[in-house]
Design a protein around this motif. Structure first.
Motif, PDB file in Angstrom:
ATOM      1  N   MET A  22     -25.852  58.529  47.212  1.00  0.00           N
ATOM      2  CA  MET A  22     -25.034  57.676  46.375  1.00  0.00           C
ATOM      3  C   MET A  22     -25.262  56.179  46.636  1.00  0.00           C
ATOM      4  O   MET A  22     -24.830  55.342  45.878  1.00  0.00           O
ATOM      5  CB  MET A  22     -23.541  57.965  46.602  1.00  0.00           C
ATOM      6  CG  MET A  22     -23.066  57.667  48.013  1.00  0.00           C
ATOM      7  SD  MET A  22     -21.268  57.879  48.170  1.00  0.00           S
ATOM      8  CE  MET A  22     -20.698  56.226  47.838  1.00  0.00           C
ATOM      9  N   VAL A  72     -20.073  53.857  55.036  1.00  0.00           N
ATOM     10  CA  VAL A  72     -19.042  53.854  54.013  1.00  0.00           C
ATOM     11  C   VAL A  72     -17.661  53.934  54.640  1.00  0.00           C
ATOM     12  O   VAL A  72     -16.750  53.211  54.263  1.00  0.00           O
ATOM     13  CB  VAL A  72     -19.291  55.018  53.020  1.00  0.00           C
ATOM     14  CG1 VAL A  72     -18.049  55.291  52.200  1.00  0.00           C
ATOM     15  CG2 VAL A  72     -20.455  54.660  52.121  1.00  0.00           C
ATOM     16  N   ASP A 114     -16.209  45.982  47.397  1.00  0.00           N
ATOM     17  CA  ASP A 114     -16.692  46.382  48.723  1.00  0.00           C
ATOM     18  C   ASP A 114     -16.015  47.657  49.212  1.00  0.00           C
ATOM     19  O   ASP A 114     -16.519  48.332  50.108  1.00  0.00           O
ATOM     20  CB  ASP A 114     -16.445  45.257  49.742  1.00  0.00           C
ATOM     21  CG  ASP A 114     -17.415  44.101  49.526  1.00  0.00           C
ATOM     22  OD1 ASP A 114     -18.411  44.298  48.812  1.00  0.00           O
ATOM     23  OD2 ASP A 114     -17.166  43.012  50.069  1.00  0.00           O
ATOM     24  N   GLN A 115     -14.864  47.967  48.657  1.00  0.00           N
ATOM     25  CA  GLN A 115     -14.148  49.170  49.097  1.00  0.00           C
ATOM     26  C   GLN A 115     -14.594  50.426  48.357  1.00  0.00           C
ATOM     27  O   GLN A 115     -14.222  51.524  48.729  1.00  0.00           O
ATOM     28  CB  GLN A 115     -12.644  48.978  48.878  1.00  0.00           C
ATOM     29  CG  GLN A 115     -12.061  47.879  49.742  1.00  0.00           C
ATOM     30  CD  GLN A 115     -10.651  47.556  49.319  1.00  0.00           C
ATOM     31  OE1 GLN A 115      -9.765  48.395  49.402  1.00  0.00           O
ATOM     32  NE2 GLN A 115     -10.453  46.342  48.861  1.00  0.00           N
ATOM     33  N   PRO A 153     -17.534  52.114  48.078  1.00  0.00           N
ATOM     34  CA  PRO A 153     -18.231  53.188  48.814  1.00  0.00           C
ATOM     35  C   PRO A 153     -17.269  54.032  49.650  1.00  0.00           C
ATOM     36  O   PRO A 153     -17.393  55.267  49.690  1.00  0.00           O
ATOM     37  CB  PRO A 153     -19.199  52.422  49.711  1.00  0.00           C
ATOM     38  CG  PRO A 153     -19.416  51.114  49.031  1.00  0.00           C
ATOM     39  CD  PRO A 153     -18.109  50.790  48.365  1.00  0.00           C
ATOM     40  N   GLY A 154     -16.306  53.386  50.277  1.00  0.00           N
ATOM     41  CA  GLY A 154     -15.322  54.104  51.092  1.00  0.00           C
ATOM     42  C   GLY A 154     -14.507  55.069  50.245  1.00  0.00           C
ATOM     43  O   GLY A 154     -14.295  56.236  50.621  1.00  0.00           O
ATOM     44  N   LEU A 155     -14.076  54.583  49.092  1.00  0.00           N
ATOM     45  CA  LEU A 155     -13.282  55.431  48.201  1.00  0.00           C
ATOM     46  C   LEU A 155     -14.099  56.640  47.739  1.00  0.00           C
ATOM     47  O   LEU A 155     -13.619  57.777  47.740  1.00  0.00           O
ATOM     48  CB  LEU A 155     -12.810  54.620  46.991  1.00  0.00           C
ATOM     49  CG  LEU A 155     -12.022  55.473  45.982  1.00  0.00           C
ATOM     50  CD1 LEU A 155     -10.583  55.650  46.443  1.00  0.00           C
ATOM     51  CD2 LEU A 155     -12.075  54.880  44.600  1.00  0.00           C
ATOM     52  N   ARG A 156     -15.344  56.359  47.356  1.00  0.00           N
ATOM     53  CA  ARG A 156     -16.196  57.453  46.867  1.00  0.00           C
ATOM     54  C   ARG A 156     -16.388  58.516  47.937  1.00  0.00           C
ATOM     55  O   ARG A 156     -16.389  59.720  47.647  1.00  0.00           O
ATOM     56  CB  ARG A 156     -17.561  56.901  46.454  1.00  0.00           C
ATOM     57  CG  ARG A 156     -17.525  56.187  45.124  1.00  0.00           C
ATOM     58  CD  ARG A 156     -18.871  55.526  44.892  1.00  0.00           C
ATOM     59  NE  ARG A 156     -18.942  54.841  43.603  1.00  0.00           N
ATOM     60  CZ  ARG A 156     -19.864  53.929  43.328  1.00  0.00           C
ATOM     61  NH1 ARG A 156     -20.765  53.570  44.244  1.00  0.00           N
ATOM     62  NH2 ARG A 156     -19.883  53.368  42.139  1.00  0.00           N
ATOM     63  N   GLN A 157     -16.560  58.080  49.174  1.00  0.00           N
ATOM     64  CA  GLN A 157     -16.745  59.035  50.257  1.00  0.00           C
ATOM     65  C   GLN A 157     -15.500  59.918  50.399  1.00  0.00           C
ATOM     66  O   GLN A 157     -15.589  61.121  50.575  1.00  0.00           O
ATOM     67  CB  GLN A 157     -17.027  58.290  51.566  1.00  0.00           C
ATOM     68  CG  GLN A 157     -17.416  59.191  52.723  1.00  0.00           C
ATOM     69  CD  GLN A 157     -18.647  60.043  52.371  1.00  0.00           C
ATOM     70  OE1 GLN A 157     -19.621  59.551  51.793  1.00  0.00           O
ATOM     71  NE2 GLN A 157     -18.596  61.335  52.685  1.00  0.00           N
ATOM     72  N   ARG A 158     -14.334  59.268  50.278  1.00  0.00           N
ATOM     73  CA  ARG A 158     -13.089  60.013  50.395  1.00  0.00           C
ATOM     74  C   ARG A 158     -12.926  60.984  49.214  1.00  0.00           C
ATOM     75  O   ARG A 158     -12.340  62.055  49.383  1.00  0.00           O
ATOM     76  CB  ARG A 158     -11.900  59.056  50.501  1.00  0.00           C
ATOM     77  CG  ARG A 158     -11.850  58.364  51.883  1.00  0.00           C
ATOM     78  CD  ARG A 158     -10.902  57.166  51.935  1.00  0.00           C
ATOM     79  NE  ARG A 158      -9.571  57.450  51.414  1.00  0.00           N
ATOM     80  CZ  ARG A 158      -8.665  58.199  52.018  1.00  0.00           C
ATOM     81  NH1 ARG A 158      -8.945  58.753  53.176  1.00  0.00           N
ATOM     82  NH2 ARG A 158      -7.489  58.400  51.473  1.00  0.00           N
TER      83      ARG A 158
END
Lengths: 432, 432
Positions: free
Chosen positions: A1, A334, B118-119, B121-126
């Motif tokens: 991704m 991430v 910037d947040q 990628p973090g959200l997508r991972q979650r």
């Protein structure tokens, strides 16, 4: 991704970069207004000089070139110096102004003001040769002073810092009020020296008194502490009572009774003193403006440096505690981005970049709200000028009459003047 | 009388210089907006991509990660590319923005938008790990899209050219309307897929429909010709009737009856098509904006060149016909200055510098009047947002409820929404 995405640090650095850019932008704006302060000061001094020269020129012409010849020569010399200072201040700020994309109207008005000043030598020569009439000379001076005040008005429009904008609003209104005072001096001098006030002249006096009052009302709303106490001292001065009595005479004497012509000198001196005191108030606002710019500039530089340190320490901590996240381009990174944004790193240092971004947004929002009232005062002035122009064109009446009509409409409708002016301007499209 | 004065030609050249500077300033502003157009376009594309990803993410999470996995992966890849384009457009305009003293709020909002991105990628991972809820994901997407639209809104605030400002107003409102449409798609999907609409969800649907309408009303007022006919085609499309019928079901079905769950897919597809059509309208506004910037830029360069030629010929004629005036510093020169300004030279050439100055002032005044309505539309939006925030804080109610209350107040008082919002905001100081 994570294909095609910039490396993590770059992305974060970019948000930080724009945060810094927002601060730097404020600082640039303050630098610009420090320069602008010098320009405004030079305008104020030049306007005051021209008001004095206008008075002397009228008395010189009115006395068949007998009186005020020496004083006028001295003023001319002085005003050439003041005009040179104004041109110098312009030259110093010209590049900045040209790169400032919203200043196109300001530059246009500067061109008008300069063009008007270019005509001054010609006018003076015609006065020397007794070829110019009092009304011709007065008209030129009034127009030129109006152009100069408009420069300050347009400058005030470009301010983004509320307290600075407020002081420029105070400045432009005290300047404007002083100019009405100057015009009242001229109108009164004409009446007292002839011994008569016809209806038109009486009405003009009333208009100028009211116009002054309105300007000073706005000034009071935005004045600095010192300038406000100077204003109160001016109001409490015994001279005000004497001026008031003479004004009453002017508006009530009518065209048939005659007045003692010696009153003309008394009137001229009283009003001149008043204008000199108003100039002191203007200088006090100018000095508060300068002071405030320096203060805000120091604050802004300080908090930019502070922010730089914070961002550097956030980046360093990020780099040292989670080195792998900077180079890898996978799920682990991430997770870190999430921690960075939400709690994790931010919580450790007590401040995260999120806090900084939020703080800047909040600060700017608050500034924009505070700015609102200054902008409204400027907008009110602009709208009233528009309404007056409209009435002049539609009804084919003079500037004074249009002002009076506008005031009458406001009184009849029990509304504030700016409200009526706004309604008129907004109707114009429908009515014409 | 001529001591300490700059030589005649310099003084005249200075008025001309500022006249030129005023034009150059307009040109710079247009250059800046040509770049800004690319930024706005990249924002529009990114917002559209995020809206699609939001929809896919909700369906993915809602189906227990069974559906839309492949589509979502493709969207993520595409959106990373769109975000990179957005960052590139920012990098290209960053220096210009930073030197533009009024853009401090714009830069601050860009920092917020970048920080929000910037947040992602973090959200997508979650989401991948099934750790994020539908509402958490939706909230992030909505917030991030709102930040991005605010960037365009703030950009529109910095325009000084009326037709360009109008197109940005159209742009920001079609973007905003499309976003409400996206939120309506999500709300409807939640209802139809569960087979129920409770009162809160029905009310939310109604709010989103009304909010869309208001945005599109403003859009219509400032739309370009092509975008307007696209809008009329969208309105006339049979799809609109079907959407309307489903909306009626959603707001009238109540919490107890149940709906056919297959309607969810139908709804999602209809609304997705609608949003894609809205994107085409947005693109059409974008292209009109670009076209208009290029057109105005060409015009402005042309008239600058024309003005340069005129000024040069005026100077040359002045220099050749009255050479003595340039070097002498006496009464003769003064006479020429007078002629220069009033008739003399100007009359010979048919155009004087006075005409040019007057023309520029008139043009700028007219532009500022035309700009007024675009600024008012932006101001209305800002005031309504403020009023909503005020109501939310004062009454401790949700954003939707605050919007509804505001509309109710307007309806009860028989006033326009912006009027009521203004009254509320102006009262806030008194009431709190």
């Amino acid at each position: 991704m994570n294909t095609k995405r910039h490396p993590r640090m770059t992305a974060t650095a970019t948000a930080a970069e724009f945060l810094m850019a927002s601060r730097q932008c404020e600082i640039r704006n303050l630098e610009y207004f420090l320069q602008m302060g010098r320009l405004v000061q030079s305008v104020g001094n030049l306007v005051h000089g021209l008001q004095r020269e206008r008075g002397a020129t009228n008395l010189y012409l009115g006395s068949g070139c007998q009186r005020f010849a020496r004083e006028r020569t001295a003023m001319v010399k002085e005003n050439d110096q003041l005009a040179a200072t104004f041109r110098q201040a312009l030259a110093d700020i010209q590049e900045d102004l040209t790169t400032h994309p919203v200043s196109s109207p300001l530059l246009g008005h500067i061109a008008s003001a300069l063009h008007s000043l270019d005509q001054l030598p010609g006018l003076r020569q015609r006065v020397n040769d007794q070829e110019a009439s009092v009304s011709e000379a007065t008209e030129w001076f009034c127009d030129s002073i109006h152009q100069l005040i408009t420069v300050v008005f347009e400058a005030a429009e470009t301010v983004a810092e509320p307290s600075i904008a407020g002081l420029l609003v105070a400045m432009v209104h005290v300047m404007n009020g002083k100019e009405y005072c100057g015009q009242e001096r001229a109108a009164g001098s004409a009446g007292f020296s002839s011994g008569h006030f016809d209806n038109a002249l009486s009405r003009r006096m009333m208009h100028l008194v009211e116009a002054q009052e309105r300007c000073f009302e706005v000034f009071v709303g935005f004045a600095s502490e010192e300038s406000l106490s100077l204003w109160q001292a001016l109001r409490a001065h015994p001279r005000e009572l004497e001026i008031e009595r003479m004004r009453q005479m002017a508006v009530s004497v009518g065209p048939y009774k005659s007045l003692d012509k010696d009153m003309a000198d008394r009137w001229f001196n009283l009003m001149t003193e008043r204008m000199d005191d108003l100039k002191k108030i203007e200088d006090s606002v100018e000095s508060a403006f300068h002071h405030r710019c320096v203060e805000r500039y120091t604050e802004a530089r300080h908090s930019l440096a502070h922010q730089e340190t914070l961002l550097a320490s956030l980046e360093q901590r990020h780099a040292s505690t989670t080195p792998v996240l900077v180079v890898c381009d996978n799920g682990v990174e991430v997770g870190a981005a999430d921690a960075w944004a939400g709690e994790g790193v931010g919580q450790q240092s007590g401040r995260s970049i999120f806090d900084l971004v939020q703080e800047q947004t909040r600060r700017l929002r608050q500034m924009s709200e505070e700015l609102q009232s200054a902008k409204e005062a400027l907008e009110d002035r602009r709208t009233q000028e528009k309404a007056v122009l409209l009435l002049m064109e539609h009804r084919n009446i003079s500037n004074d009459e249009a002002h009076r009509l506008l005031r009458k409409l406001a009184m009849d409708q029990g509304k504030r003047l700016p409200e009526v002016a706004r309604a008129l301007v907004s109707m114009a499209g429908v009515l014409s």
